[in-house]
Design a protein around this motif. Structure first.
Motif, PDB file in Angstrom:
ATOM      1  N   ALA A  84      -0.688   4.134   0.793  1.00 25.80           N
ATOM      2  CA  ALA A  84      -1.500   5.059   1.600  1.00 25.80           C
ATOM      3  C   ALA A  84      -0.757   5.484   2.868  1.00 25.80           C
ATOM      4  O   ALA A  84      -0.096   4.659   3.504  1.00 25.80           O
ATOM      5  CB  ALA A  84      -2.824   4.392   1.961  1.00 25.80           C
TER       6      ALA A  84
ATOM      7  N   ALA B 252      -1.977   6.225   5.734  1.00 27.92           N
ATOM      8  CA  ALA B 252      -2.506   5.599   6.958  1.00 27.92           C
ATOM      9  C   ALA B 252      -2.607   4.083   6.804  1.00 27.92           C
ATOM     10  O   ALA B 252      -3.408   3.441   7.489  1.00 27.92           O
ATOM     11  CB  ALA B 252      -3.870   6.191   7.288  1.00 27.92           C
TER      12      ALA B 252
ATOM     13  N   ILE C  26      -2.942   0.356   6.899  1.00 28.46           N
ATOM     14  CA  ILE C  26      -2.996  -0.623   7.995  1.00 28.46           C
ATOM     15  C   ILE C  26      -1.971  -1.735   7.754  1.00 28.46           C
ATOM     16  O   ILE C  26      -1.507  -2.383   8.695  1.00 28.46           O
ATOM     17  CB  ILE C  26      -4.420  -1.190   8.190  1.00 28.46           C
ATOM     18  CG1 ILE C  26      -4.956  -1.832   6.903  1.00 28.46           C
ATOM     19  CG2 ILE C  26      -5.361  -0.110   8.703  1.00 28.46           C
ATOM     20  CD1 ILE C  26      -6.336  -2.488   7.057  1.00 28.46           C
ATOM     21  N   ASN C  27      -1.616  -1.949   6.503  1.00 27.25           N
ATOM     22  CA  ASN C  27      -0.591  -2.968   6.223  1.00 27.25           C
ATOM     23  C   ASN C  27       0.796  -2.485   6.633  1.00 27.25           C
ATOM     24  O   ASN C  27       1.646  -3.290   7.007  1.00 27.25           O
ATOM     25  CB  ASN C  27      -0.662  -3.390   4.753  1.00 27.25           C
ATOM     26  CG  ASN C  27      -1.830  -4.321   4.531  1.00 27.25           C
ATOM     27  OD1 ASN C  27      -1.729  -5.513   4.756  1.00 27.25           O
ATOM     28  ND2 ASN C  27      -2.976  -3.756   4.160  1.00 27.25           N
TER      29      ASN C  27
ATOM     30  N   PRO D  49      -2.251  -5.208   1.201  1.00 27.57           N
ATOM     31  CA  PRO D  49      -3.714  -5.257   1.159  1.00 27.57           C
ATOM     32  C   PRO D  49      -4.201  -6.032  -0.062  1.00 27.57           C
ATOM     33  O   PRO D  49      -3.416  -6.344  -0.977  1.00 27.57           O
ATOM     34  CB  PRO D  49      -4.122  -3.785   1.050  1.00 27.57           C
ATOM     35  CG  PRO D  49      -2.956  -3.068   0.494  1.00 27.57           C
ATOM     36  CD  PRO D  49      -1.733  -3.882   0.844  1.00 27.57           C
ATOM     37  N   GLU D  50      -5.488  -6.306  -0.041  1.00 26.77           N
ATOM     38  CA  GLU D  50      -6.165  -6.855  -1.217  1.00 26.77           C
ATOM     39  C   GLU D  50      -6.937  -5.698  -1.842  1.00 26.77           C
ATOM     40  O   GLU D  50      -7.691  -5.016  -1.146  1.00 26.77           O
ATOM     41  CB  GLU D  50      -7.135  -7.942  -0.743  1.00 26.77           C
ATOM     42  CG  GLU D  50      -8.051  -8.519  -1.802  1.00 26.77           C
ATOM     43  CD  GLU D  50      -8.949  -9.588  -1.182  1.00 26.77           C
ATOM     44  OE1 GLU D  50      -8.438 -10.672  -0.864  1.00 26.77           O
ATOM     45  OE2 GLU D  50     -10.146  -9.320  -0.998  1.00 26.77           O
TER      46      GLU D  50
ATOM     47  N   SER E 283       0.831  -1.206   0.000  1.00 21.54           N
ATOM     48  CA  SER E 283       0.000   0.000   0.000  1.00 21.54           C
ATOM     49  C   SER E 283       0.860   1.248   0.000  1.00 21.54           C
ATOM     50  O   SER E 283       1.878   1.311   0.692  1.00 21.54           O
ATOM     51  CB  SER E 283      -0.881   0.012   1.246  1.00 21.54           C
ATOM     52  OG  SER E 283      -1.565   1.248   1.360  1.00 21.54           O
TER      53      SER E 283
ATOM     54  N   THR F  67      -3.561  -7.575   5.764  1.00 20.49           N
ATOM     55  CA  THR F  67      -4.699  -7.270   6.621  1.00 20.49           C
ATOM     56  C   THR F  67      -5.686  -6.379   5.887  1.00 20.49           C
ATOM     57  O   THR F  67      -5.304  -5.555   5.055  1.00 20.49           O
ATOM     58  CB  THR F  67      -4.239  -6.614   7.942  1.00 20.49           C
ATOM     59  OG1 THR F  67      -5.365  -6.475   8.812  1.00 20.49           O
ATOM     60  CG2 THR F  67      -3.583  -5.257   7.734  1.00 20.49           C
ATOM     61  N   SER F  68      -6.961  -6.597   6.185  1.00 21.36           N
ATOM     62  CA  SER F  68      -8.022  -5.728   5.677  1.00 21.36           C
ATOM     63  C   SER F  68      -9.151  -5.730   6.704  1.00 21.36           C
ATOM     64  O   SER F  68      -9.205  -6.624   7.559  1.00 21.36           O
ATOM     65  CB  SER F  68      -8.537  -6.226   4.318  1.00 21.36           C
ATOM     66  OG  SER F  68      -9.421  -7.298   4.491  1.00 21.36           O
ATOM     67  N   PRO F  69     -10.029  -4.739   6.616  1.00 20.51           N
ATOM     68  CA  PRO F  69     -11.141  -4.717   7.575  1.00 20.51           C
ATOM     69  C   PRO F  69     -12.120  -5.876   7.344  1.00 20.51           C
ATOM     70  O   PRO F  69     -12.873  -6.236   8.232  1.00 20.51           O
ATOM     71  CB  PRO F  69     -11.826  -3.373   7.307  1.00 20.51           C
ATOM     72  CG  PRO F  69     -10.837  -2.567   6.546  1.00 20.51           C
ATOM     73  CD  PRO F  69     -10.018  -3.546   5.776  1.00 20.51           C
TER      74      PRO F  69
ATOM     75  N   ARG G 218     -10.000  -7.729  -4.926  1.00 20.45           N
ATOM     76  CA  ARG G 218      -9.765  -9.183  -4.897  1.00 20.45           C
ATOM     77  C   ARG G 218      -8.471  -9.610  -5.593  1.00 20.45           C
ATOM     78  O   ARG G 218      -8.332 -10.740  -6.063  1.00 20.45           O
ATOM     79  CB  ARG G 218     -10.961  -9.951  -5.496  1.00 20.45           C
ATOM     80  CG  ARG G 218     -12.235  -9.833  -4.673  1.00 20.45           C
ATOM     81  CD  ARG G 218     -12.157 -10.676  -3.415  1.00 20.45           C
ATOM     82  NE  ARG G 218     -13.389 -10.653  -2.646  1.00 20.45           N
ATOM     83  CZ  ARG G 218     -13.570  -9.983  -1.493  1.00 20.45           C
ATOM     84  NH1 ARG G 218     -12.582  -9.270  -0.965  1.00 20.45           N
ATOM     85  NH2 ARG G 218     -14.706 -10.024  -0.858  1.00 20.45           N
TER      86      ARG G 218
HETATM   87  C1  LIG Z   1      -9.024   0.230  -4.640  1.00 18.07           C
HETATM   88  C2  LIG Z   1      -9.437  -0.537  -3.409  1.00 18.07           C
HETATM   89  C3  LIG Z   1      -9.895  -1.820  -3.534  1.00 18.07           C
HETATM   90  C4  LIG Z   1     -10.219  -2.559  -2.397  1.00 18.07           C
HETATM   91  N1  LIG Z   1     -10.586  -3.857  -2.529  1.00 18.07           N
HETATM   92  C5  LIG Z   1     -10.680  -4.644  -1.423  1.00 18.07           C
HETATM   93  C6  LIG Z   1     -10.835  -6.036  -1.554  1.00 18.07           C
HETATM   94  O1  LIG Z   1     -10.884  -6.605  -2.631  1.00 18.07           O
HETATM   95  N2  LIG Z   1     -10.892  -6.774  -0.402  1.00 18.07           N
HETATM   96  C7  LIG Z   1     -10.816  -6.207   0.829  1.00 18.07           C
HETATM   97  O2  LIG Z   1     -10.864  -6.911   1.831  1.00 18.07           O
HETATM   98  N3  LIG Z   1     -10.688  -4.870   0.979  1.00 18.07           N
HETATM   99  C8  LIG Z   1     -10.610  -4.081  -0.125  1.00 18.07           C
HETATM  100  N4  LIG Z   1     -10.433  -2.725  -0.001  1.00 18.07           N
HETATM  101  C9  LIG Z   1     -10.449  -2.125   1.332  1.00 18.07           C
HETATM  102  C10 LIG Z   1      -9.057  -2.253   1.958  1.00 18.07           C
HETATM  103  O3  LIG Z   1      -8.955  -3.484   2.629  1.00 18.07           O
HETATM  104  C11 LIG Z   1      -8.814  -1.101   2.949  1.00 18.07           C
HETATM  105  O4  LIG Z   1      -8.851   0.123   2.262  1.00 18.07           O
HETATM  106  C12 LIG Z   1      -7.469  -1.257   3.643  1.00 18.07           C
HETATM  107  O5  LIG Z   1      -7.286  -0.152   4.535  1.00 18.07           O
HETATM  108  C13 LIG Z   1      -6.345  -1.323   2.633  1.00 18.07           C
HETATM  109  O6  LIG Z   1      -5.110  -1.537   3.275  1.00 18.07           O
HETATM  110  P1  LIG Z   1      -4.044  -0.332   3.413  1.00 18.07           P
HETATM  111  O7  LIG Z   1      -4.660   0.636   4.425  1.00 18.07           O
HETATM  112  O8  LIG Z   1      -2.831  -0.995   3.932  1.00 18.07           O
HETATM  113  O9  LIG Z   1      -3.925   0.288   2.066  1.00 18.07           O
HETATM  114  C14 LIG Z   1     -10.131  -1.976  -1.118  1.00 18.07           C
HETATM  115  C15 LIG Z   1      -9.676  -0.650  -1.015  1.00 18.07           C
HETATM  116  C16 LIG Z   1      -9.337   0.056  -2.140  1.00 18.07           C
HETATM  117  C17 LIG Z   1      -8.809   1.468  -1.989  1.00 18.07           C
END
Ligand SMILES: Cc1cc2nc3c(=O)[nH]c(=O)nc-3n(C[C@H](O)[C@H](O)[C@H](O)COP(=O)(O)O)c2cc1C
Length: 191
Positions: A14, A16, A18-19, A77-78, A12, A113-115, A81
């Motif tokens: 970003a 902030a 979370i990864n 992150p994912e 990521s 990690t993801s929410p 998908r």
């Molecule tokens: C472009 C985009 C696509 C996303 N697709 C998914 C997804 O496929 N699966 C998922 O669990 N979360 C998805 N999310 C939500 C992310 O899990 C969440 O934004 C998380 O904070 C991303 O990790 P990061 O903060 O390390 O970037 C997506 C977010 C974005 C911005």
């Protein structure tokens, strides 16, 4: 016990992320035999094979950084998908020019990690496929799909839930064991 240097990628960009918090936590929880260092991907231009004859400085730095470590860890992150485009771009740079694939025979592991409840599981399957093609020996188990709840990991990488901290510590210990086994089978040569 053998010591190794692990280069980690944060998928990521970003602020902030979370990864990134997760990567900090893993750095803190890793066994002392592992030295952790980030391999940054944020300055890379988009890859094209037009660059193969003369890689730009950020891409050369990336390849040098991968060459300098014993193993790589993907903390990502994912996105939709799959894996984020920034990470795929970095892997594409590292995998080229043809015949100079930086990931070949380089042990790897992944975590994210993801929410959401499945915590990057689908994205990681895509990453496994990519790294297989790049000929990176991958740690198959333990798998790590971390559902991020508010406050789970602080900005400094402090894990606030004991069971999660224990799991992440075990994960890094397993990774150390995996790297050791890969190099016992086939010692690293040259850089
Ligand atoms: C472009 C985009 C696509 C996303 N697709 C998914 C997804 O496929 N699966 C998922 O669990 N979360 C998805 N999310 C939500 C992310 O899990 C969440 O934004 C998380 O904070 C991303 O990790 P990061 O903060 O390390 O970037 C997506 C977010 C974005 C911005």
């Amino acid at each position: 016990m053998s010591t190794y240097t692990v280069g980690y990628f944060v998928g990521s960009l970003a602020r902030a992320s979370i990864n990134r918090k997760l990567a900090r936590a893993l750095t803190r929880l890793a066994p002392s035999e592992l030295t952790m260092r980030e391999i940054p991907i944020g300055e890379l231009p988009l890859y094209s094979y037009d660059y193969d004859a003369d890689y730009p400085p950020p891409a050369r730095a990336l390849k040098d950084a991968i060459a300098a470590v014993d193993a790589v860890l993907f903390v990502t992150p994912e996105y939709n998908r799959s894996i984020p485009g920034a990470l795929k771009n970095a892997i594409d740079w590292g995998s080229r020019p043809w015949g100079q694939n930086s990931f070949a025979r380089k042990p790897s592991a992944m975590i994210g990690t993801s929410p959401g409840m499945i915590g990057t599981a689908v994205g990681q399957q895509h990453l496994k496929s990519i790294l297989s093609f790049c000929n990176s020996p991958q740690m198959n188990a333990i798998e790590a799909y971390i559902q991020f709840t508010p406050g789970l990991i602080t900005d400094d990488g402090d894990v606030t839930v004991d069971s999660t901290a224990e799991f992440l510590r075990t994960y890094m210990t397993e990774f150390h064991g995996f790297i050791t086994r890969v190099y016992m089978a086939l010692p690293r040569q040259g850089t």
